[in-house]
Design an enzyme around this catalytic site. Structure first.
Site, PDB file in Angstrom:
ATOM      1  N   TYR A 135       2.830 -50.430 -30.813  1.00 40.86           N
ATOM      2  CA  TYR A 135       1.722 -51.191 -30.202  1.00 40.86           C
ATOM      3  C   TYR A 135       1.713 -52.687 -31.335  1.00 40.86           C
ATOM      4  CZ  TYR A 135       2.140 -50.421 -25.208  1.00 40.86           C
ATOM      5  OH  TYR A 135       1.987 -49.587 -23.629  1.00 40.86           O
ATOM      6  N   LYS A 190       6.941 -36.399 -30.643  1.00 40.60           N
ATOM      7  CA  LYS A 190       8.078 -36.737 -30.609  1.00 40.60           C
ATOM      8  C   LYS A 190       8.814 -36.422 -32.741  1.00 40.60           C
ATOM      9  CE  LYS A 190      11.968 -36.970 -28.964  1.00 40.60           C
ATOM     10  NZ  LYS A 190      12.397 -35.826 -27.728  1.00 40.60           N
ATOM     11  N   ASP A 222       9.630 -35.487 -24.214  1.00 42.46           N
ATOM     12  CA  ASP A 222       9.972 -35.522 -23.396  1.00 42.46           C
ATOM     13  C   ASP A 222       9.870 -34.475 -22.850  1.00 42.46           C
ATOM     14  OD1 ASP A 222      11.038 -34.176 -24.880  1.00 42.46           O
ATOM     15  OD2 ASP A 222      13.221 -34.273 -25.200  1.00 42.46           O
ATOM     16  N   ASP A 246       0.666 -44.607 -22.937  1.00 47.80           N
ATOM     17  CA  ASP A 246       1.310 -45.695 -21.733  1.00 47.80           C
ATOM     18  C   ASP A 246       2.267 -45.438 -20.423  1.00 47.80           C
ATOM     19  OD1 ASP A 246       0.526 -48.323 -20.343  1.00 47.80           O
ATOM     20  OD2 ASP A 246       3.031 -47.651 -21.530  1.00 47.80           O
ATOM     21  N   ASP A 250       1.073 -42.917 -16.557  1.00 44.70           N
ATOM     22  CA  ASP A 250       1.790 -43.453 -14.936  1.00 44.70           C
ATOM     23  C   ASP A 250       2.123 -42.734 -14.473  1.00 44.70           C
ATOM     24  OD1 ASP A 250       1.262 -45.578 -15.745  1.00 44.70           O
ATOM     25  OD2 ASP A 250       2.617 -46.953 -15.075  1.00 44.70           O
TER      26      ASP A 250
HETATM   27  C1  IPM Z   1      -2.007 -50.337 -19.276  1.00 43.47           C
HETATM   28  C2  IPM Z   1      -1.222 -51.095 -19.555  1.00 43.47           C
HETATM   29  C3  IPM Z   1      -1.301 -52.255 -20.842  1.00 43.47           C
HETATM   30  C4  IPM Z   1      -0.549 -50.991 -21.963  1.00 43.47           C
HETATM   31  C5  IPM Z   1       0.224 -53.517 -20.860  1.00 43.47           C
HETATM   32  C6  IPM Z   1      -1.055 -54.388 -20.000  1.00 43.47           C
HETATM   33  C7  IPM Z   1      -0.657 -54.357 -22.197  1.00 43.47           C
HETATM   34  O1  IPM Z   1       0.616 -50.869 -19.503  1.00 43.47           O
HETATM   35  O2  IPM Z   1      -3.346 -50.258 -20.229  1.00 43.47           O
HETATM   36  O3  IPM Z   1      -1.412 -48.854 -19.411  1.00 43.47           O
HETATM   37  O4  IPM Z   1       1.089 -51.498 -21.774  1.00 43.47           O
HETATM   38  O5  IPM Z   1      -0.786 -50.737 -22.736  1.00 43.47           O
HETATM   39 MG    MG Z   2       0.581 -48.919 -18.720  1.00 46.02          MG
END
Ligand code: IPM
Ligand code: MG
Length: 364
Positions: A135, A190, A222, A246, A250
């Site tokens: 990042y 990884k 993975d 990240d 999710d």
């Molecule tokens: C998160 C989001 C952010 C990230 C974006 C909005 C930059 O997806 O906080 O998970 O990738 O960290």
């Molecule tokens: Mg995110």
């Protein structure tokens, strides 16, 4: 105590309004100050993270953040895109430790896309390193390839990197968090392919020597992604880098029924923090009054617990959220047959009512 309130774009202002309402219902002594961030700030001030907003965030004891981003800014040069606001805040405030708890509330077991028995009672904590990795690694950009499969062609590149102290400090945070829970930590890497993550693994193993009471296991990312949907309850605390964190957070969010339920805390070395729902700005439903405000309300609870040292107030919010779910109120994302669908504002009102002891409204 001063809280910087940064609503941002899309559904940000709607969900933040509900969290602010809930905070005010607690009748504690805080000062709330709002500032522009994201695309909204770009439109008003020419920058997604205006100097005044950054100064406020730095001066405040804690930051309550909504969400940033909208397709209409996708064509802007990267430095002006809304996402740069949250990345800039994380970097400038040194918020390297990101806590993303994924809890499946009893009442929402059926909202998950996985079989109820796999997620019932799920309570895992993902700790994501937040200021390093690919990042923020330099150099990055576009150039003409000098080697690779197509020398002479246009190419793009990013740099994945971690320094030893960066891995050490997040490992300490993770081992300490594991100590407060079931003393089991999974480090996700990884190492089979990437130099950066072989190093990550080596450093985590070194730090582990100081935490012999915690069981440490390692998974390739993975495999971790697969195990998260195969047997999520096998996890307790997970620690990983910025990019993998990240993605996995999710995925973990969906185990709980809806990404609209998940709060997060991003902390610096002294425990100062930024609190935000892990979902984004959802421009498709912005302004419709249907977004789920619970992730933001629960983020406010995390803020009270982690930074503002008000655990009882945090408990009150969390109990109120459970009560509201128990009363059958649901925003669209968590709605199922037999429950009552409500909008953003009604959901916030119901949480306030549960806190103040008034009856829970069921109007949409
Ligand atoms: C998160 C989001 C952010 C990230 C974006 C909005 C930059 O997806 O906080 O998970 O990738 O960290
Ligand atoms: Mg995110």
């Amino acid at each position: 105590m001063k809280i910087a309130v940064l609503p941002g774009d899309g559904i940000g202002p709607e969900i933040i309004a509900e969290a602010v309402k809930v905070l005010k219902a607690l009748e504690l002594e805080f000062e709330l100050e709002t500032a522009a961030v994201g695309g909204t700030a770009y439109d008003a001030h020419g920058h997604p993270l205006p100097a005044a907003t950054l100064a406020l965030a730095k001066a405040a004891d804690a930051v309550l953040f909504g969400a940033v981003g909208d397709w209409k800014y996708d064509k802007l040069e990267r430095q002006y895109r809304p996402e740069q606001a949250i990345l800039g805040l994380r970097k400038e405030l040194g918020l390297f430790a990101n806590f993303r708890p994924a809890i499946c509330y009893e009442q929402l077991t059926h909202a998950s896309s996985l079989k109820p028995e796999l997620v019932a009672g799920l309570d895992i904590l993902i700790i994501r390193e937040l200021t390093g990795d690919i990042y923020f690694g330099q150099p990055r950009g576009r150039r003409t390839a000098v080697d690779g499969h197509f020398p002479g062609s246009e190419e793009a590149f990013d740099t994945m990197r971690y320094s030893k102290p960066e891995v050490e400090r997040i490992a300490h945070v993770a081992f300490q968090a594991a100590r407060k829970r079931s003393r089991k930590l999974t480090s996700v890497d990884k190492a089979n392919v990437l130099e950066t993550f072989q190093f990550w693994k080596d450093v985590v193993i070194e730090v582990h020597a100081q935490y012999p009471d915690v069981t440490l296991e390692h998974l390739y990312v993975d495999n971790a992604a697969m195990q998260l949907v195969r047997q999520p309850k096998a996890f307790d605390v997970v620690v990983t880098g910025n990019l993998f964190g990240d993605i996995l957070s999710d995925e973990a969010a969906m185990l709980t029924g809806s990404i609209g339920m998940l709060p997060s805390a991003s902390l610096d070395k002294d425990g100062k923090g930024l609190y935000e729902p892990i979902h984004g700005s959802a421009p498709d439903i912005a302004g419709k009054g249907v977004a789920n405000p619970l992730a933001t309300i629960l983020s406010a609870a995390m803020m009270l617990r982690y930074t503002l040292n008000q655990p009882e107030a945090a408990d009150r919010i969390e109990s109120a959220v459970k009560a509201v779910l128990g009363a059958g109120l649901r925003t669209g994302d968590i709605w199922s047959e037999g429950t009552t669908k409500v909008g953003t504002r009604a959901m916030g009102d119901a949480v306030v009512a549960a806190i103040t002891g008034k009856t829970i409204t069921t109007k949409t």
